[in-house]
Design a protein around this motif. Structure first.
Motif, PDB file in Angstrom:
ATOM      1  N   MET A   1     -24.091  33.851  -2.606  1.00 37.80           N
ATOM      2  CA  MET A   1     -23.630  32.488  -2.434  1.00 37.80           C
ATOM      3  C   MET A   1     -23.354  32.256  -0.988  1.00 37.80           C
ATOM      4  O   MET A   1     -23.298  33.162  -0.228  1.00 37.80           O
ATOM      5  CB  MET A   1     -22.392  32.309  -3.274  1.00 37.80           C
ATOM      6  CG  MET A   1     -21.054  32.135  -2.765  1.00 37.80           C
ATOM      7  SD  MET A   1     -20.243  31.785  -1.437  1.00 37.80           S
ATOM      8  CE  MET A   1     -20.488  31.369  -0.081  1.00 37.80           C
ATOM      9  N   ALA A   2     -23.149  31.087  -0.648  1.00 35.51           N
ATOM     10  CA  ALA A   2     -22.777  30.816   0.722  1.00 35.51           C
ATOM     11  C   ALA A   2     -22.073  29.514   0.771  1.00 35.51           C
ATOM     12  O   ALA A   2     -22.321  28.642   0.003  1.00 35.51           O
ATOM     13  CB  ALA A   2     -23.997  30.772   1.585  1.00 35.51           C
ATOM     14  N   ILE A   3     -21.190  29.382   1.707  1.00 36.97           N
ATOM     15  CA  ILE A   3     -20.574  28.107   1.906  1.00 36.97           C
ATOM     16  C   ILE A   3     -20.598  27.830   3.379  1.00 36.97           C
ATOM     17  O   ILE A   3     -20.695  28.747   4.169  1.00 36.97           O
ATOM     18  CB  ILE A   3     -19.124  28.069   1.413  1.00 36.97           C
ATOM     19  CG1 ILE A   3     -18.260  28.756   2.428  1.00 36.97           C
ATOM     20  CG2 ILE A   3     -18.972  28.686   0.090  1.00 36.97           C
ATOM     21  CD1 ILE A   3     -17.661  27.870   3.357  1.00 36.97           C
ATOM     22  N   LEU A   4     -20.558  26.594   3.702  1.00 35.48           N
ATOM     23  CA  LEU A   4     -20.613  26.303   5.126  1.00 35.48           C
ATOM     24  C   LEU A   4     -19.555  25.302   5.522  1.00 35.48           C
ATOM     25  O   LEU A   4     -19.265  24.384   4.808  1.00 35.48           O
ATOM     26  CB  LEU A   4     -21.964  25.742   5.486  1.00 35.48           C
ATOM     27  CG  LEU A   4     -21.969  25.245   6.918  1.00 35.48           C
ATOM     28  CD1 LEU A   4     -23.181  25.747   7.655  1.00 35.48           C
ATOM     29  CD2 LEU A   4     -21.927  23.742   6.943  1.00 35.48           C
ATOM     30  N   MET A   5     -18.997  25.566   6.698  1.00 40.79           N
ATOM     31  CA  MET A   5     -18.112  24.604   7.323  1.00 40.79           C
ATOM     32  C   MET A   5     -18.331  24.704   8.805  1.00 40.79           C
ATOM     33  O   MET A   5     -18.894  25.659   9.295  1.00 40.79           O
ATOM     34  CB  MET A   5     -16.654  24.928   6.996  1.00 40.79           C
ATOM     35  CG  MET A   5     -16.127  24.131   5.809  1.00 40.79           C
ATOM     36  SD  MET A   5     -15.980  22.407   6.226  1.00 40.79           S
ATOM     37  CE  MET A   5     -14.817  22.476   7.558  1.00 40.79           C
ATOM     38  N   ALA A 362     -25.376  37.981   4.648  1.00 36.83           N
ATOM     39  CA  ALA A 362     -25.002  36.635   4.229  1.00 36.83           C
ATOM     40  C   ALA A 362     -26.095  35.972   3.402  1.00 36.83           C
ATOM     41  O   ALA A 362     -25.810  35.259   2.444  1.00 36.83           O
ATOM     42  CB  ALA A 362     -24.683  35.793   5.452  1.00 36.83           C
ATOM     43  N   GLU A 363     -27.338  36.206   3.760  1.00 36.56           N
ATOM     44  CA  GLU A 363     -28.459  35.562   3.071  1.00 36.56           C
ATOM     45  C   GLU A 363     -28.460  35.839   1.577  1.00 36.56           C
ATOM     46  O   GLU A 363     -28.920  35.017   0.785  1.00 36.56           O
ATOM     47  CB  GLU A 363     -29.783  36.036   3.670  1.00 36.56           C
ATOM     48  CG  GLU A 363     -30.163  35.357   4.964  1.00 36.56           C
ATOM     49  CD  GLU A 363     -31.630  35.577   5.295  1.00 36.56           C
ATOM     50  OE1 GLU A 363     -32.423  35.844   4.363  1.00 36.56           O
ATOM     51  OE2 GLU A 363     -31.982  35.487   6.477  1.00 36.56           O
ATOM     52  N   LYS A 364     -27.960  37.001   1.210  1.00 35.51           N
ATOM     53  CA  LYS A 364     -28.057  37.410  -0.188  1.00 35.51           C
ATOM     54  C   LYS A 364     -27.255  36.526  -1.135  1.00 35.51           C
ATOM     55  O   LYS A 364     -27.493  36.541  -2.336  1.00 35.51           O
ATOM     56  CB  LYS A 364     -27.579  38.862  -0.338  1.00 35.51           C
ATOM     57  CG  LYS A 364     -28.391  39.864   0.461  1.00 35.51           C
ATOM     58  CD  LYS A 364     -27.802  41.257   0.349  1.00 35.51           C
ATOM     59  CE  LYS A 364     -28.567  42.256   1.201  1.00 35.51           C
ATOM     60  NZ  LYS A 364     -27.960  43.621   1.140  1.00 35.51           N
ATOM     61  N   GLY A 365     -26.309  35.762  -0.578  1.00 35.84           N
ATOM     62  CA  GLY A 365     -25.441  35.004  -1.464  1.00 35.84           C
ATOM     63  C   GLY A 365     -25.664  33.515  -1.519  1.00 35.84           C
ATOM     64  O   GLY A 365     -25.026  32.832  -2.310  1.00 35.84           O
ATOM     65  N   VAL A 366     -26.539  32.984  -0.703  1.00 30.00           N
ATOM     66  CA  VAL A 366     -26.683  31.521  -0.633  1.00 30.00           C
ATOM     67  C   VAL A 366     -27.005  30.906  -1.979  1.00 30.00           C
ATOM     68  O   VAL A 366     -26.499  29.849  -2.337  1.00 30.00           O
ATOM     69  CB  VAL A 366     -27.784  31.138   0.374  1.00 30.00           C
ATOM     70  CG1 VAL A 366     -27.850  29.638   0.542  1.00 30.00           C
ATOM     71  CG2 VAL A 366     -27.546  31.821   1.688  1.00 30.00           C
ATOM     72  N   THR A 367     -27.845  31.566  -2.746  1.00 28.24           N
ATOM     73  CA  THR A 367     -28.296  30.979  -4.008  1.00 28.24           C
ATOM     74  C   THR A 367     -27.207  30.915  -5.062  1.00 28.24           C
ATOM     75  O   THR A 367     -27.409  30.304  -6.113  1.00 28.24           O
ATOM     76  CB  THR A 367     -29.483  31.784  -4.573  1.00 28.24           C
ATOM     77  OG1 THR A 367     -29.112  33.168  -4.664  1.00 28.24           O
ATOM     78  CG2 THR A 367     -30.691  31.647  -3.673  1.00 28.24           C
ATOM     79  N   TRP A 378     -28.183  26.562   3.906  1.00 32.00           N
ATOM     80  CA  TRP A 378     -29.365  27.267   4.405  1.00 32.00           C
ATOM     81  C   TRP A 378     -29.783  26.741   5.766  1.00 32.00           C
ATOM     82  O   TRP A 378     -30.125  27.513   6.679  1.00 32.00           O
ATOM     83  CB  TRP A 378     -30.527  27.124   3.427  1.00 32.00           C
ATOM     84  CG  TRP A 378     -30.645  28.236   2.441  1.00 32.00           C
ATOM     85  CD1 TRP A 378     -30.560  28.165   1.080  1.00 32.00           C
ATOM     86  CD2 TRP A 378     -30.893  29.623   2.743  1.00 32.00           C
ATOM     87  NE1 TRP A 378     -30.709  29.412   0.529  1.00 32.00           N
ATOM     88  CE2 TRP A 378     -30.930  30.322   1.516  1.00 32.00           C
ATOM     89  CE3 TRP A 378     -31.086  30.331   3.927  1.00 32.00           C
ATOM     90  CZ2 TRP A 378     -31.154  31.707   1.445  1.00 32.00           C
ATOM     91  CZ3 TRP A 378     -31.302  31.701   3.858  1.00 32.00           C
ATOM     92  CH2 TRP A 378     -31.337  32.373   2.637  1.00 32.00           C
ATOM     93  N   ALA A 379     -29.779  25.419   5.921  1.00 31.28           N
ATOM     94  CA  ALA A 379     -30.190  24.832   7.194  1.00 31.28           C
ATOM     95  C   ALA A 379     -29.299  25.321   8.328  1.00 31.28           C
ATOM     96  O   ALA A 379     -29.776  25.719   9.398  1.00 31.28           O
ATOM     97  CB  ALA A 379     -30.155  23.313   7.106  1.00 31.28           C
TER      98      ALA A 379
END
Length: 432
Positions: A1-5, A362-367, A378-379
């Motif tokens: 997964m990922a979260i962004l701020m 980090a990439e492994k969790g975005v989905t 992702w962007a």
């Protein structure tokens, strides 16, 4: 997964009026006359909006990090050992205390989301409990937060428009609070900010969580934390990171630097996971989602540090591990002199390799995020990681050349990010 701020890391201006900083310095609430309502039009604020955009960094979270994430075994890198306050080591009581501190925060955050997931598989927000007559004012507060986000983080702002209205507004509110907090120590009034002023800001945070906001921006965040399973500790930890900036300008080793990165970057991820949302079909453990947040938060903060070596040095600050500088035959004077040598190139290669390792984890969790949140995350991840490529393209001259991603490369990354956002969550077992 990922979260962004997004979090600003230089002298940017986010307060709606001069009364905001004045109130913090003097320890009082804003007066009725100084409270912004609706669209603030003070000359001071408008002048700030017209100033040159300052640098920002994006913070996200991800899963299964091999490095410095609770619940995972650290691994050794070919060029340098992986050491952190967040993994077991023999650095002494301070490191153990830091590890336990972050471990407790992560578990508490995960528990809040687990509790919500048990009753609402889609992580629905709580129903509004707004006093009659305040709905319009609350909407204005959220809109004002959106305007600040749109002004200083255009790409991310556009990404938030893909989210549901509730999540979008909540992310705006968190963004603005983080920006205001950073402004206290990195803004033009930073020289007037004292430790006691930070204590008052923390007390104001506690009032906010208790439903006693001081101004419209506080009101938006107060409403957000009442609707989503957000805990106060990451917010307090970010304030602690600001306190570090008031008294610390050197870091003896990466263990110390990592703790700083957690305070100022990893915390943003912990704040935002409950709002971004975990995909209902995700089988990843909630803990791995929060561990992931730490991984990408550290990746982005390290990238920011490497990009801004020259700017920080001109402010008398060096956010680089002192022991690793010494191992490379470098000193503070070498950083202040700003000369690119073979020794500096070798040192930077190792630092960049470490940051990329975090991005890879980090990439492994975005989905694992809810689908509407994946594209902007992702962007931002893809674009921010390219800063490391630009540092290399500048022959590691981050003293005088600022690494940035061109507009063409940003545009090219968007369809790639969209394609990756369509990838379905993992099929790993989730323990609730």
């Amino acid at each position: 997964m990922a979260i962004l701020m997004l979090r600003v890391v230089s002298a940017v201006h986010i307060s709606a009026s001069l009364g905001f900083l004045e109130a913090i310095r003097e320890g009082g609430r804003l007066s009725d006359n100084s409270r912004p309502s609706g669209r603030v039009q003070t000359p001071s604020y408008n002048e700030r909006l017209q100033r040159k955009r300052r640098r920002w960094s994006s913070y996200s979270l991800y899963a299964d990090s091999k490095y410095a994430c609770v619940g995972f075994e650290p691994q050794e890198n070919d060029n340098f050992p992986i050491l952190s306050s967040f993994v077991a080591n023999t650095a002494g009581e301070v490191a153990i205390s830091s590890e336990q501190k972050v471990y407790d925060v992560v578990l508490k955050q995960a528990a809040l989301v687990k509790k919500q997931l048990r009753s609402n598989t889609a992580l629905d927000v709580k129903p509004d409990m707004v006093i009659p007559g305040t709905t319009t004012l609350l909407n204005e507060a959220y809109d004002r937060c959106g305007e600040v986000c749109a002004e200083y983080a255009k790409t991310f702002y556009l990404g938030t428009l893909l989210m549901t209205p509730e999540r979008r507004r909540a992310i705006w509110a968190i963004y603005v609070w983080c920006r205001r907090t950073d402004e206290l120590v990195d803004g033009p009034n930073a020289s007037h900010i004292t430790p006691s002023a930070m204590d008052r800001w923390e007390a104001r945070l506690e009032d906010l969580f208790a439903g006693r906001p001081y101004d419209m921006f506080d009101a938006a965040l107060s409403h957000t934390v009442s609707k989503f399973p957000v805990d106060i500790q990451p917010f307090k930890d970010m304030i602690e990171g600001m306190r570090m900036d008031l008294k610390k300008s050197r870091y003896n080793n990466f263990d110390e630097l990592y703790l700083y990165c957690y305070y100022v970057a990893g915390t943003v991820g912990l704040m935002s996971v409950p709002v971004m949302g975990i995909a209902p079909e995700s089988k990843a453990t909630t803990e791995s989602v929060y561990n992931a947040a730490l991984a990408l938060g550290i990746a982005n903060q390290l990238t920011n540090i490497l990009r801004d070596v020259g700017e920080d040095a001109r402010r008398g600050r060096i956010y680089l591990p002192q022991d690793e500088l010494a191992q490379a035959g470098l000193s503070d004077e070498d950083v202040f002199n700003g000369k690119v040598t073979d020794g500096w190139r070798s040192f930077m290669k190792n630092q960049i390799k470490r940051a990329r390792m975090f991005f890879q984890e980090a990439e492994k969790g975005v989905t694992e995020l809810s689908q509407a949140s994946r594209w902007p995350v992702w962007a931002s991840l893809l674009l921010y990681r390219q800063i490391l490529d630009e540092i290399e393209a500048n022959d590691y001259n981050n003293f005088m050349k600022r690494a940035y991603v061109s507009k063409a490369k940003k545009i090219a990354a968007l369809p790639i990010a969209y394609g990756r956002s369509l990838i379905r969550p993992s099929s790993r077992n989730q323990s609730l």
